[in-house]
Design a protein around this motif. Structure first.
Motif, PDB file in Angstrom:
ATOM      1  N   ALA A  24       0.840  -1.189   0.000  1.00 24.76           N
ATOM      2  CA  ALA A  24       0.000   0.000   0.000  1.00 24.76           C
ATOM      3  C   ALA A  24       0.880   1.245   0.000  1.00 24.76           C
ATOM      4  CB  ALA A  24      -0.923  -0.004   1.213  1.00 24.76           C
ATOM      5  N   LEU A  25       0.336   2.357  -0.473  1.00 28.60           N
ATOM      6  CA  LEU A  25       1.174   3.539  -0.706  1.00 28.60           C
ATOM      7  C   LEU A  25       1.979   3.948   0.517  1.00 28.60           C
ATOM      8  CD1 LEU A  25      -0.785   6.006  -2.999  1.00 28.60           C
ATOM      9  CD2 LEU A  25       0.967   4.329  -3.584  1.00 28.60           C
ATOM     10  N   LEU A  26       1.330   4.137   1.665  1.00 22.41           N
ATOM     11  CA  LEU A  26       2.066   4.631   2.820  1.00 22.41           C
ATOM     12  C   LEU A  26       3.067   3.607   3.328  1.00 22.41           C
ATOM     13  CD1 LEU A  26      -0.649   6.628   4.796  1.00 22.41           C
ATOM     14  CD2 LEU A  26       1.202   7.495   3.351  1.00 22.41           C
ATOM     15  N   GLU A  27       2.802   2.327   3.118  1.00 21.95           N
ATOM     16  CA  GLU A  27       3.770   1.299   3.493  1.00 21.95           C
ATOM     17  C   GLU A  27       4.976   1.310   2.563  1.00 21.95           C
ATOM     18  OE1 GLU A  27       1.607  -2.320   3.373  1.00 21.95           O
ATOM     19  OE2 GLU A  27       0.456  -1.916   5.195  1.00 21.95           O
ATOM     20  N   ALA A  28       4.819   1.891   1.390  1.00 17.72           N
ATOM     21  CA  ALA A  28       5.890   1.882   0.387  1.00 17.72           C
ATOM     22  C   ALA A  28       6.857   3.056   0.535  1.00 17.72           C
ATOM     23  CB  ALA A  28       5.283   1.901  -1.014  1.00 17.72           C
ATOM     24  N   ARG A  29       6.612   3.957   1.487  1.00 18.32           N
ATOM     25  CA  ARG A  29       7.530   5.084   1.659  1.00 18.32           C
ATOM     26  C   ARG A  29       8.934   4.584   1.945  1.00 18.32           C
ATOM     27  NH1 ARG A  29      10.277   7.858   5.214  1.00 18.32           N
ATOM     28  NH2 ARG A  29       9.638   6.460   6.892  1.00 18.32           N
ATOM     29  N   GLY A  30       9.922   5.104   1.211  1.00 11.63           N
ATOM     30  CA  GLY A  30      11.311   4.702   1.375  1.00 11.63           C
ATOM     31  C   GLY A  30      11.700   3.504   0.544  1.00 11.63           C
ATOM     32  N   ALA A  31      10.730   2.779  -0.017  1.00  7.98           N
ATOM     33  CA  ALA A  31      11.034   1.655  -0.897  1.00  7.98           C
ATOM     34  C   ALA A  31      11.355   2.176  -2.296  1.00  7.98           C
ATOM     35  CB  ALA A  31       9.861   0.689  -0.930  1.00  7.98           C
ATOM     36  N   LEU A 154      10.748   6.094  -3.175  1.00 10.47           N
ATOM     37  CA  LEU A 154       9.480   6.771  -2.981  1.00 10.47           C
ATOM     38  C   LEU A 154       9.487   7.613  -1.712  1.00 10.47           C
ATOM     39  CD1 LEU A 154       7.047   3.890  -4.008  1.00 10.47           C
ATOM     40  CD2 LEU A 154       7.931   5.766  -5.416  1.00 10.47           C
ATOM     41  N   ALA A 155       9.341   8.918  -1.900  1.00 14.73           N
ATOM     42  CA  ALA A 155       9.189   9.859  -0.793  1.00 14.73           C
ATOM     43  C   ALA A 155       7.819  10.515  -0.926  1.00 14.73           C
ATOM     44  CB  ALA A 155      10.317  10.893  -0.815  1.00 14.73           C
ATOM     45  N   ALA A 156       7.578  11.555  -0.135  1.00 18.77           N
ATOM     46  CA  ALA A 156       6.250  12.149  -0.068  1.00 18.77           C
ATOM     47  C   ALA A 156       5.743  12.613  -1.434  1.00 18.77           C
ATOM     48  CB  ALA A 156       6.266  13.315   0.921  1.00 18.77           C
ATOM     49  N   ALA A 157       6.585  13.283  -2.194  1.00 18.11           N
ATOM     50  CA  ALA A 157       6.134  13.824  -3.480  1.00 18.11           C
ATOM     51  C   ALA A 157       5.770  12.710  -4.456  1.00 18.11           C
ATOM     52  CB  ALA A 157       7.219  14.721  -4.080  1.00 18.11           C
ATOM     53  N   GLN A 158       6.564  11.628  -4.471  1.00 16.69           N
ATOM     54  CA  GLN A 158       6.273  10.528  -5.385  1.00 16.69           C
ATOM     55  C   GLN A 158       5.014   9.773  -4.961  1.00 16.69           C
ATOM     56  OE1 GLN A 158       9.556  10.912  -4.051  1.00 16.69           O
ATOM     57  NE2 GLN A 158       9.947  12.179  -5.865  1.00 16.69           N
ATOM     58  N   LEU A 159       4.799   9.624  -3.647  1.00 19.07           N
ATOM     59  CA  LEU A 159       3.571   8.983  -3.182  1.00 19.07           C
ATOM     60  C   LEU A 159       2.345   9.805  -3.573  1.00 19.07           C
ATOM     61  CD1 LEU A 159       4.661   7.746   0.356  1.00 19.07           C
ATOM     62  CD2 LEU A 159       4.443   6.404  -1.727  1.00 19.07           C
ATOM     63  N   ALA A 160       2.469  11.126  -3.507  1.00 17.13           N
ATOM     64  CA  ALA A 160       1.368  11.984  -3.946  1.00 17.13           C
ATOM     65  C   ALA A 160       1.075  11.781  -5.427  1.00 17.13           C
ATOM     66  CB  ALA A 160       1.701  13.450  -3.667  1.00 17.13           C
ATOM     67  N   MET A 161       2.126  11.681  -6.232  1.00 17.76           N
ATOM     68  CA  MET A 161       1.940  11.473  -7.665  1.00 17.76           C
ATOM     69  C   MET A 161       1.239  10.149  -7.942  1.00 17.76           C
ATOM     70  SD  MET A 161       2.741  13.013 -10.635  1.00 17.76           S
ATOM     71  CE  MET A 161       1.025  12.688 -10.992  1.00 17.76           C
ATOM     72  N   LEU A 162       1.649   9.098  -7.228  1.00 18.93           N
ATOM     73  CA  LEU A 162       1.031   7.784  -7.420  1.00 18.93           C
ATOM     74  C   LEU A 162      -0.443   7.815  -7.030  1.00 18.93           C
ATOM     75  CD1 LEU A 162       3.940   5.587  -6.028  1.00 18.93           C
ATOM     76  CD2 LEU A 162       3.238   5.788  -8.412  1.00 18.93           C
ATOM     77  N   ALA A 163      -0.745   8.483  -5.922  1.00 19.66           N
ATOM     78  CA  ALA A 163      -2.146   8.598  -5.508  1.00 19.66           C
ATOM     79  C   ALA A 163      -2.947   9.402  -6.525  1.00 19.66           C
ATOM     80  CB  ALA A 163      -2.232   9.232  -4.126  1.00 19.66           C
ATOM     81  N   ALA A 164      -2.336  10.436  -7.088  1.00 14.28           N
ATOM     82  CA  ALA A 164      -3.037  11.311  -8.024  1.00 14.28           C
ATOM     83  C   ALA A 164      -3.431  10.582  -9.308  1.00 14.28           C
ATOM     84  CB  ALA A 164      -2.179  12.526  -8.362  1.00 14.28           C
ATOM     85  N   VAL A 165      -2.702   9.514  -9.658  1.00 18.12           N
ATOM     86  CA  VAL A 165      -3.068   8.740 -10.850  1.00 18.12           C
ATOM     87  C   VAL A 165      -3.841   7.480 -10.462  1.00 18.12           C
ATOM     88  CG1 VAL A 165      -1.172   9.652 -12.221  1.00 18.12           C
ATOM     89  CG2 VAL A 165      -0.843   7.513 -10.945  1.00 18.12           C
ATOM     90  N   GLY A 166      -4.330   7.446  -9.226  1.00 11.74           N
ATOM     91  CA  GLY A 166      -5.266   6.410  -8.831  1.00 11.74           C
ATOM     92  C   GLY A 166      -4.677   5.127  -8.300  1.00 11.74           C
TER      93      GLY A 166
END
Length: 404
Positions: A24-31, A154-166
């Motif tokens: 899941a996105l938040l679990e992927a931070r730093g991966a 994956l940091a905060a900005a990249q997680l936002a981008m991934l969420a923004a594309v669904g």
């Protein structure tokens, strides 16, 4: 002895990649992303307002001024997420909120600050050209465009981008799990009482933190003494939860160097112990235990720290599919004369300063491999090549910047 570059090259050639998994996105931070991610739709997906104001036909307000404002009937409100008014005829306007979809027929947005904020009719005092304050569909991202490439941490900005594309989940190489273990009968846990000849363990805390700074998940194991069977059992117990193991101590030439003793048997020849042309950190070991990398570092704290940054940090990055880079480097002007042993790559602790676009670096007091205070007060490692024996003040040197 082998060179630093030879030892690192052998490590990198043997490393396995961390297997990818879906998180899941938040679990992927730093991966590290293990797939390219494309946008299924354009972003924004529709023309929308960049301001709170009024959607208009630009021609209706082309002559608007403070002395002769354009006065238009307001036929409704368009909120973000609410389709509201779907079309607009010339001569009419609708209030529109930031992010709300533009109604068909409207080609400009008038900021509320240019009006009297009317709700039945509105007085507009300034003209606006077509396209004014409109965010066009696809102006950020086009449908099918790769928005986050494979190999991105994956940091905060990249997680936002991934969420923004669904995307709610992504395929990643997770942060390596690194188990850190210090060996030595003389070591005690911080907070305990010391007997004569004993010291508190610092290496395992330092190396666990260094692993976390390098983007890994660090686990500190309590210290173990110099009993070979206990050391072997403790390390083998960690293989199930570790992507890599880092030990400190017990790898030199002493009679009680237990790590070297444990792993020089016939069954463990995959762990190779070497002397590397570097100071500090000459005794090194590396190998694979049941496919898990193990780095056996020297016991002196500065030696262990330098060894980690030179060898382990690049290795952890490589295990995630990233370039095996060491600490970030910069050039600096040396403020003092220094000497370096011939034939060894020397890593000296220093402090950086910056003035008028130029870095300078000053060696700190106390360069012994056991002197933690100088390491704690440093913010850089001065890298002197093997052929540098006397380096005068004013020379340009390479500096590795320590994490802050």
């Amino acid at each position: 002895m082998r060179t630093v570059d030879e030892h690192l090259a052998d490590i990198l050639a043997a490393l396995p990649l961390v297997p990818p998994l879906t998180l899941a996105l938040l679990e992927a931070r730093g991966a590290v992303l293990a797939e390219p991610v494309e946008a299924p739709v354009p972003l924004p997906p529709f023309d929308n307002s960049a301001m709170d104001g009024y959607a208009v036909v630009a021609a209706d307000v082309a002559a608007a001024s403070e002395s002769d404002p354009a006065v238009l009937p307001v036929i409704g409100d368009i909120a973000a997420g609410d389709p509201g008014v779907t079309a607009l005829r010339p001569g009419l306007t609708a209030r529109i909120m930031t992010g709300a979809p533009m109604p068909a027929g409207a080609d400009a947005v008038i900021p509320v600050e240019w009006t009297d904020a009317g709700t039945a009719t509105v007085r507009i005092t300034r003209p606006a050209p077509p396209g004014h304050y409109i965010r066009r569909a696809g102006e950020d991202v086009l449908a099918g465009q790769v928005v986050v490439p494979e190999g991105t941490r994956l940091a905060a900005a990249q997680l936002a981008m991934l969420a923004a594309v669904g995307r709610s989940h992504v395929l990643v190489r997770p942060r390596p799990r690194v188990v850190v273990l210090s060996t030595g009968t003389e070591l005690r846990e911080p907070g305990s009482r010391l007997a004569h000849g004993q010291i508190w363990d610092s290496n395992s805390f330092m190396l666990t933190a260094a692993a976390q700074e390098a983007g890994a998940v660090g686990y500190r194991q309590e210290t173990v003494g110099d009993d070979p069977e206990h050391v072997r059992d403790t390390i083998e117990d960690q293989l199930g939860r570790a992507d890599a193991i880092v030990t400190s101590g017990g790898v030199s030439m002493g009679a009680h160097d237990v790590v070297k003793l444990v792993f020089t048997g016939a069954a463990e020849r995959s762990v190779v112990f070497s002397k590397v042309r570097m100071r500090p950190g000459k005794p090194q070991g590396f190998g694979l235990l049941q496919g898990t990398p193990i780095f056996t570092l020297p016991g002196n704290p500065v030696s262990a720290y330098v060894s980690f940054q030179v060898f382990v940090r690049p290795a952890l990055r490589a295990m995630q599919g990233l370039p095996p880079e060491p600490l970030p480097t910069t050039g600096a002007v040396l403020t003092d004369d220094i000497k370096s042993p011939a034939g060894l790559r020397h890593y000296m602790r220093g402090r950086l300063s910056h003035h008028r676009g130029t870095y300078s670096v000053t060696p700190v007091e106390g360069q012994g491999s056991h002197q933690l205070q100088s390491l704690s007060s440093a913010d850089a490692l001065i890298v002197l090549p093997e052929d540098a024996e006397a380096v005068p003040a004013g020379s340009h040197v390479e500096v590795m910047r320590m994490p802050s």
